[in-house]
Design an enzyme around this catalytic site. Structure first.
Site, PDB file in Angstrom:
ATOM      1  N   ASN A  93     -41.597  -1.527  65.541  1.00  0.00           N
ATOM      2  CA  ASN A  93     -40.755  -1.352  66.731  1.00  0.00           C
ATOM      3  C   ASN A  93     -39.764  -0.210  66.531  1.00  0.00           C
ATOM      4  OD1 ASN A  93     -39.417  -2.511  69.337  1.00  0.00           O
ATOM      5  ND2 ASN A  93     -37.724  -2.318  67.889  1.00  0.00           N
ATOM      6  N   GLU A  94     -39.747   0.738  67.443  1.00  0.00           N
ATOM      7  CA  GLU A  94     -38.708   1.780  67.552  1.00  0.00           C
ATOM      8  C   GLU A  94     -38.316   2.391  66.205  1.00  0.00           C
ATOM      9  OE1 GLU A  94     -35.334   0.520  69.866  1.00  0.00           O
ATOM     10  OE2 GLU A  94     -36.509   0.363  71.707  1.00  0.00           O
ATOM     11  N   TYR A 134     -34.857   1.980  79.592  1.00  0.00           N
ATOM     12  CA  TYR A 134     -33.862   1.152  80.284  1.00  0.00           C
ATOM     13  C   TYR A 134     -33.071   2.047  81.224  1.00  0.00           C
ATOM     14  CZ  TYR A 134     -34.930  -2.362  76.748  1.00  0.00           C
ATOM     15  OH  TYR A 134     -35.570  -3.266  75.943  1.00  0.00           O
ATOM     16  N   GLU A 141     -41.156  -2.412  76.610  1.00  0.00           N
ATOM     17  CA  GLU A 141     -39.752  -2.718  76.915  1.00  0.00           C
ATOM     18  C   GLU A 141     -39.342  -1.878  78.117  1.00  0.00           C
ATOM     19  OE1 GLU A 141     -36.729  -2.763  73.889  1.00  0.00           O
ATOM     20  OE2 GLU A 141     -38.166  -3.308  72.311  1.00  0.00           O
TER      21      GLU A 141
END
Length: 500
Positions: free
Chosen positions: A171-172, A243, A291
């Site tokens: 992840n990331e 986001y 996400e």
């Protein structure tokens, strides 16, 4: 009044509706797990400690897949801490969210929860502080039918094989906040090694390589290129995370957030296809947009509290969403559907309490945020083939994206049924929309719903959970092959048409 025209034709197909588009995300962050989906002692808790009110809302939301256990959390996680007898599980420091992790809820509980919710599990691997061997151990524990140390251990813990097919390779890891942060070449080599040996166990796994954690990252584009040069033949997907917020009060740009999502997806697709051409490969890499959401406030990756304070399940980024946020979420779903030819997985982050469509109080109620509704309605109505919608719309001016179409829409077609999802992202006023559906053969408006409120900042709460809900939209009229509807400013609308 400004006017827009749309044309919908069953011949203008993009791809089949992918049910995995309607995924969400459960991370050990804040109260997503503890007092979110899991709260032993709650009035609705079942024999496993799962909140049945949240399970019911999860099913109503139309969730198809759930990514777990992170997120930033996974890069320091030891999966074996969360299996076996609960009273023997260790408490650990969680560096990602500056919390205490009790491990009361882990892989065994998550797998049972997924079965009860009727969702597919999507498991993330720790490639931050761990690597190939731990990934193989987790795969053996999760999926092997029996006769080995770890599969027999799972059986001792009461579990049949979990059959997890969809896995995130970390992840990331481009982010300096990430435990085990790596360069693209370091990460790409590790991801390729991990993928290669996992396929020795199960060749038909579906694997996701980490893309950039944001299109704003300094290495965006070059990260995807370098990672895919290492992993291209071993993975099905590369991830996107995004986001969107309105902290600066620029509502016009915020309402056009889907323009950024469109560009993000198309940029990653172009990069992936470039690498495929370099490698002389006929394979196409898909996008796992695992996400995405609206997120306000302090974007700190570590903690909202004092540096020396470590708590169990502290409240973290429990954003209260309003009508405008719901319109943006609906528009982001339009973007994801519009790219169904390449977006194979998408996960709204997160499911409960943490920037979530579902909110709870410990020992108290659960309720729907306004963002819950466009997701649930789109998941319920979208079926068959995604159609390209030809749009002629007035423009709205934004500081971030320039002039953009005020009306944005996508449609699906399934055996004589049409579903149309449209937003008016103008703040100026209503727009009269005429939609040519004559080529679809539909004759009846089966359902029309709108998310709109005279107060675009209206919200829901524990004491007023239904203040913002979808309204029946009787203004949608179908005659002579044309659907006419006036969409108010800052609104999201879904219309279902049929031949009945």
């Amino acid at each position: 009044m400004p006017a827009a025209t749309l044309i919908i034709d069953p011949a203008f197909t993009i791809a089949p509706v992918n049910r995995r588009t309607f995924g969400t995300f459960v991370e050990h962050m804040g109260r997503c797990v503890y007092t979110g989906i899991y709260e032993p002692g709650h009035a609705t808790a079942d024999e496993d400690g799962f909140r049945k009110d949240v399970l019911e809302l999860t099913r109503e939301l139309g969730v198809s897949v759930v990514r777990y256990p992170g997120g930033n959390f996974v890069s320091g996680y030891r999966w074996e801490d969360g299996v076996g007898p609960r009273d023997e599980r260790p408490r650990r420091l969680d560096l990602a969210w500056h919390s205490i992790e009790t491990n009361e809820f882990g892989l065994d509980e998550f797998s049972r929860w997924c079965a009860k919710a009727g969702v597919e599990p999507m498991m993330a691997l720790n490639l931050g502080t761990r690597g190939v061997q731990e990934a193989l151990d987790l795969l053996e524990y999760s999926n092997h039918p029996g006769g080995t140390a770890l599969s027999d251990l799972r059986e001792q813990h009461g579990g049949a094989p979990y059959g997890i097919k969809l896995w995130c390779l970390g992840n990331e890891l481009d982010g300096p906040w990430q435990v085990g942060h790596k360069t693209p070449t370091e990460y790409g080599r590790l991801a390729a090694e991990t993928a290669r040996v996992m396929r020795m166990v199960e060749p038909d796994l579906e694997l996701v390589a980490c893309g950039s954690s944001s299109s704003r990252m300094p290495l965006f584009g070059t990260w995807e290129r370098d990672v895919l040069r290492e992993t291209y033949e071993f993975v099905e997907y590369i991830s996107c995370h995004a986001y969107y917020g309105n902290d600066d009060g620029d509502t016009d740009s915020f309402l056009a957030s889907a323009v950024n999502m469109d560009r993000f997806i198309e940029s990653v697709v172009a990069t992936a296809d470039h690498v495929g051409a370099e490698l002389k490969s006929s394979k196409k890499i898909g996008i796992s947009f695992d996400e995405w959401n609206v997120w306000y406030g302090d974007r700190s990756r570590r903690t909202d509290g004092p540096h020396d304070q470590w708590e169990v399940a502290p409240r973290r980024i429990e954003d209260e969403y309003n009508v405008t946020d719901a319109v943006v979420v609906g528009n982001l779903l339009i973007s994801l559907l519009r790219h169904s030819d390449r977006v194979g997985v998408a996960c709204l982050a997160q499911l409960a309490n943490v920037i979530a469509p579902i909110m709870t109080e410990p020992g108290g109620p659960a309720w729907r945020q306004p963002t819950f509704h466009p997701f649930a309605i789109t998941s319920r109505l979208a079926a068959g083939q995604v159609l390209r919608v030809e749009t002629d719309s007035p423009l709205t001016t934004t500081d971030k994206y320039g002039d953009v179409a005020a009306i944005d829409a996508v449609a699906t077609y399934d055996d004589g049924k049409v579903a149309i999802f449209a937003v008016n992202r103008s703040t100026d006023g209503p727009i009269e929309v005429t939609i040519d559906v004559s080529r679809t053969g539909v004759t009846t408006v089966a359902e029309a719903l709108i998310m709109h409120n005279e107060d675009p900042l209206a919200t829901n709460s524990a004491t007023d959970p239904d203040h913002v809900v979808p309204q029946q939209f009787d203004a949608a009229k179908l005659a002579d092959g044309k659907l006419t509807v006036t969409l108010p400013a800052i609104s999201w609308t879904a219309v279902s048409l049929s031949t009945d």
